[in-house]
Design a protein around this motif. Structure first.
Motif, PDB file in Angstrom:
ATOM      1  N   PRO A  86      -3.077 -27.538 -19.280  1.00 54.82           N
ATOM      2  CA  PRO A  86      -4.314 -28.068 -18.689  1.00 54.82           C
ATOM      3  C   PRO A  86      -4.575 -29.517 -19.080  1.00 54.82           C
ATOM      4  CG  PRO A  86      -4.683 -25.865 -19.572  1.00 54.82           C
ATOM      5  CD  PRO A  86      -3.312 -26.276 -20.008  1.00 54.82           C
ATOM      6  N   ARG A  87      -5.025 -30.303 -18.111  1.00 55.08           N
ATOM      7  CA  ARG A  87      -5.296 -31.720 -18.343  1.00 55.08           C
ATOM      8  C   ARG A  87      -6.329 -31.921 -19.434  1.00 55.08           C
ATOM      9  NH1 ARG A  87      -2.616 -36.387 -17.693  1.00 55.08           N
ATOM     10  NH2 ARG A  87      -4.090 -38.148 -17.677  1.00 55.08           N
ATOM     11  N   GLY A  88      -7.262 -30.974 -19.545  1.00 55.33           N
ATOM     12  CA  GLY A  88      -8.305 -31.089 -20.561  1.00 55.33           C
ATOM     13  C   GLY A  88      -7.753 -31.119 -21.976  1.00 55.33           C
ATOM     14  N   GLN A  89      -6.579 -30.500 -22.182  1.00 52.31           N
ATOM     15  CA  GLN A  89      -5.969 -30.506 -23.506  1.00 52.31           C
ATOM     16  C   GLN A  89      -5.596 -31.938 -23.916  1.00 52.31           C
ATOM     17  OE1 GLN A  89      -5.365 -27.868 -25.590  1.00 52.31           O
ATOM     18  NE2 GLN A  89      -6.399 -26.464 -24.211  1.00 52.31           N
ATOM     19  N   LEU A  90      -5.022 -32.687 -22.955  1.00 52.34           N
ATOM     20  CA  LEU A  90      -4.661 -34.082 -23.235  1.00 52.34           C
ATOM     21  C   LEU A  90      -5.904 -34.934 -23.462  1.00 52.34           C
ATOM     22  CD1 LEU A  90      -1.757 -34.693 -20.675  1.00 52.34           C
ATOM     23  CD2 LEU A  90      -1.590 -34.670 -23.166  1.00 52.34           C
TER      24      LEU A  90
ATOM     25  N   SER B 260      -9.287 -37.966 -27.102  1.00 49.65           N
ATOM     26  CA  SER B 260     -10.612 -38.240 -27.674  1.00 49.65           C
ATOM     27  C   SER B 260     -10.624 -38.045 -29.187  1.00 49.65           C
ATOM     28  CB  SER B 260     -11.654 -37.323 -27.024  1.00 49.65           C
ATOM     29  OG  SER B 260     -11.397 -35.956 -27.342  1.00 49.65           O
ATOM     30  N   ALA B 261      -9.662 -37.239 -29.681  1.00 50.83           N
ATOM     31  CA  ALA B 261      -9.557 -37.031 -31.122  1.00 50.83           C
ATOM     32  C   ALA B 261      -8.803 -38.163 -31.815  1.00 50.83           C
ATOM     33  CB  ALA B 261      -8.871 -35.706 -31.414  1.00 50.83           C
TER      34      ALA B 261
ATOM     35  N   GLN C 271       0.088 -36.534 -29.115  1.00 52.20           N
ATOM     36  CA  GLN C 271      -0.401 -35.599 -28.102  1.00 52.20           C
ATOM     37  C   GLN C 271       0.735 -34.714 -27.596  1.00 52.20           C
ATOM     38  OE1 GLN C 271      -2.482 -37.683 -24.927  1.00 52.20           O
ATOM     39  NE2 GLN C 271      -3.327 -39.131 -26.401  1.00 52.20           N
ATOM     40  N   MET C 272       1.881 -35.351 -27.329  1.00 54.13           N
ATOM     41  CA  MET C 272       3.025 -34.603 -26.808  1.00 54.13           C
ATOM     42  C   MET C 272       3.575 -33.646 -27.862  1.00 54.13           C
ATOM     43  SD  MET C 272       4.852 -34.073 -24.129  1.00 54.13           S
ATOM     44  CE  MET C 272       4.249 -35.464 -23.131  1.00 54.13           C
ATOM     45  N   ARG C 273       3.692 -34.124 -29.111  1.00 51.45           N
ATOM     46  CA  ARG C 273       4.323 -33.324 -30.162  1.00 51.45           C
ATOM     47  C   ARG C 273       3.418 -32.210 -30.668  1.00 51.45           C
ATOM     48  NH1 ARG C 273       4.604 -33.599 -35.813  1.00 51.45           N
ATOM     49  NH2 ARG C 273       3.277 -35.455 -35.826  1.00 51.45           N
ATOM     50  N   LEU C 274       2.126 -32.477 -30.799  1.00 47.83           N
ATOM     51  CA  LEU C 274       1.229 -31.525 -31.442  1.00 47.83           C
ATOM     52  C   LEU C 274       0.448 -30.648 -30.467  1.00 47.83           C
ATOM     53  CD1 LEU C 274      -0.254 -33.885 -34.194  1.00 47.83           C
ATOM     54  CD2 LEU C 274       1.595 -32.227 -34.441  1.00 47.83           C
ATOM     55  N   VAL C 275       0.255 -31.131 -29.244  1.00 48.95           N
ATOM     56  CA  VAL C 275      -0.600 -30.401 -28.308  1.00 48.95           C
ATOM     57  C   VAL C 275       0.179 -29.863 -27.100  1.00 48.95           C
ATOM     58  CG1 VAL C 275      -2.624 -30.553 -26.805  1.00 48.95           C
ATOM     59  CG2 VAL C 275      -2.586 -31.797 -28.979  1.00 48.95           C
ATOM     60  N   VAL C 276       0.915 -30.754 -26.424  1.00 52.88           N
ATOM     61  CA  VAL C 276       1.531 -30.375 -25.160  1.00 52.88           C
ATOM     62  C   VAL C 276       2.767 -29.505 -25.349  1.00 52.88           C
ATOM     63  CG1 VAL C 276       2.585 -31.225 -23.043  1.00 52.88           C
ATOM     64  CG2 VAL C 276       0.618 -32.414 -24.018  1.00 52.88           C
ATOM     65  N   LEU C 277       3.749 -29.997 -26.107  1.00 47.16           N
ATOM     66  CA  LEU C 277       5.023 -29.275 -26.240  1.00 47.16           C
ATOM     67  C   LEU C 277       4.879 -27.871 -26.833  1.00 47.16           C
ATOM     68  CD1 LEU C 277       7.632 -32.025 -27.203  1.00 47.16           C
ATOM     69  CD2 LEU C 277       7.348 -30.828 -25.027  1.00 47.16           C
ATOM     70  N   PRO C 278       4.047 -27.682 -27.880  1.00 49.80           N
ATOM     71  CA  PRO C 278       3.911 -26.306 -28.399  1.00 49.80           C
ATOM     72  C   PRO C 278       3.425 -25.321 -27.331  1.00 49.80           C
ATOM     73  CG  PRO C 278       3.065 -27.871 -29.993  1.00 49.80           C
ATOM     74  CD  PRO C 278       3.335 -28.652 -28.736  1.00 49.80           C
ATOM     75  N   GLN C 279       2.476 -25.757 -26.485  1.00 44.62           N
ATOM     76  CA  GLN C 279       1.975 -24.867 -25.440  1.00 44.62           C
ATOM     77  C   GLN C 279       2.993 -24.700 -24.313  1.00 44.62           C
ATOM     78  OE1 GLN C 279      -2.323 -25.376 -24.376  1.00 44.62           O
ATOM     79  NE2 GLN C 279      -2.195 -27.175 -25.691  1.00 44.62           N
ATOM     80  N   ALA C 280       3.633 -25.798 -23.930  1.00 46.39           N
ATOM     81  CA  ALA C 280       4.610 -25.738 -22.847  1.00 46.39           C
ATOM     82  C   ALA C 280       5.803 -24.880 -23.229  1.00 46.39           C
ATOM     83  CB  ALA C 280       5.070 -27.142 -22.474  1.00 46.39           C
TER      84      ALA C 280
END
Length: 216
Positions: A118-122, A127-128, A135-144
């Motif tokens: 979801p775009r909201g995750q990015l 914002s953090a 963002q890619m390493r800690l948020v996007v890739l683990p979920q993807a």
């Protein structure tokens, strides 16, 4: 019946040939899985990036190789590259071709997984105060990765089966070992039934793993 048993006993005497073929197939598959996954993840990240020229270049590259037969690609690497001064042995050529085609397919799987986050995750990560890399390493890739693992395992199974094309350039894989045995044991159905069982035994653990991951 007696002839069948005699042929079966004769094939059993060639077990070192089959073991050698299985070893080559496993080695090629392992290289393709590891190297193809690493390259595929990098290409997939680029394919899903906001950089339009980069997306176009990676997309064109992967489309070319995903849209052409694996055997043709193996021939290009083994027969055409030497004309450009790049001499490769049959094992290296086979491993390179299989790694490349695997990376191309995995890149699309990874890109699809990244787009599914979801775009909201990015936006929340930005914002953090996280950098694009964080963002890619800690948020996007683990979920993807959780979403694409079943598809990745399925691609690994296809790689093992596609590895049989390297027999066309003289590499002594499992398929090639079957051709060697059938020259001495004139029962192609029996010999290649055993070769098929060999591929099944290699692929089944991956198939079983894929099914379990899909259920989870």
């Amino acid at each position: 019946m007696n002839l069948f048993l005699e042929q079966l006993v004769g094939i059993a005497q060639y077990y070192p040939v089959l073991l050698k073929g299985i070893g080559i197939t496993l080695a090629l598959s392992a290289i393709g899985i590891v190297a193809g996954s690493m390259a595929g993840f990098l290409l997939g990240i680029g394919r899903a990036s906001a950089n339009k020229p980069l997306r176009f270049v990676i997309g064109a590259y992967t489309d070319i190789f995903r849209g052409t037969p694996v055997l043709v690609q193996v021939f290009v690497v083994f027969f055409i590259l030497p004309e450009a001064g790049i001499e490769l042995g049959s094992f290296t050529a086979g491993a390179l071709a299989l790694t490349n085609i695997t990376a191309c397919f995995i890149s699309e799987i990874v890109a699809s997984g990244i787009r599914a986050v979801p775009r909201g995750q990015l936006e929340a990560a930005a914002s953090a105060g996280l950098t694009r890399f964080q963002q890619m390493r800690l948020v996007v890739l683990p979920q993807a990765t959780r979403m694409i693992v079943p598809s990745l395992v399925g691609q690994f199974v296809l790689l093992v089966k596609d590895s049989s094309v390297v027999s066309a350039i003289g590499l002594f894989d499992l398929t090639r070992s079957g051709w060697v045995i059938v020259q001495n044991i004139p029962n192609g159905l029996l010999v290649f039934a055993l070769v098929g069982i060999g591929y099944f035994l290699i692929c089944y653990p991956l198939i079983h793993l894929s099914r379990r991951l899909e259920k989870r």
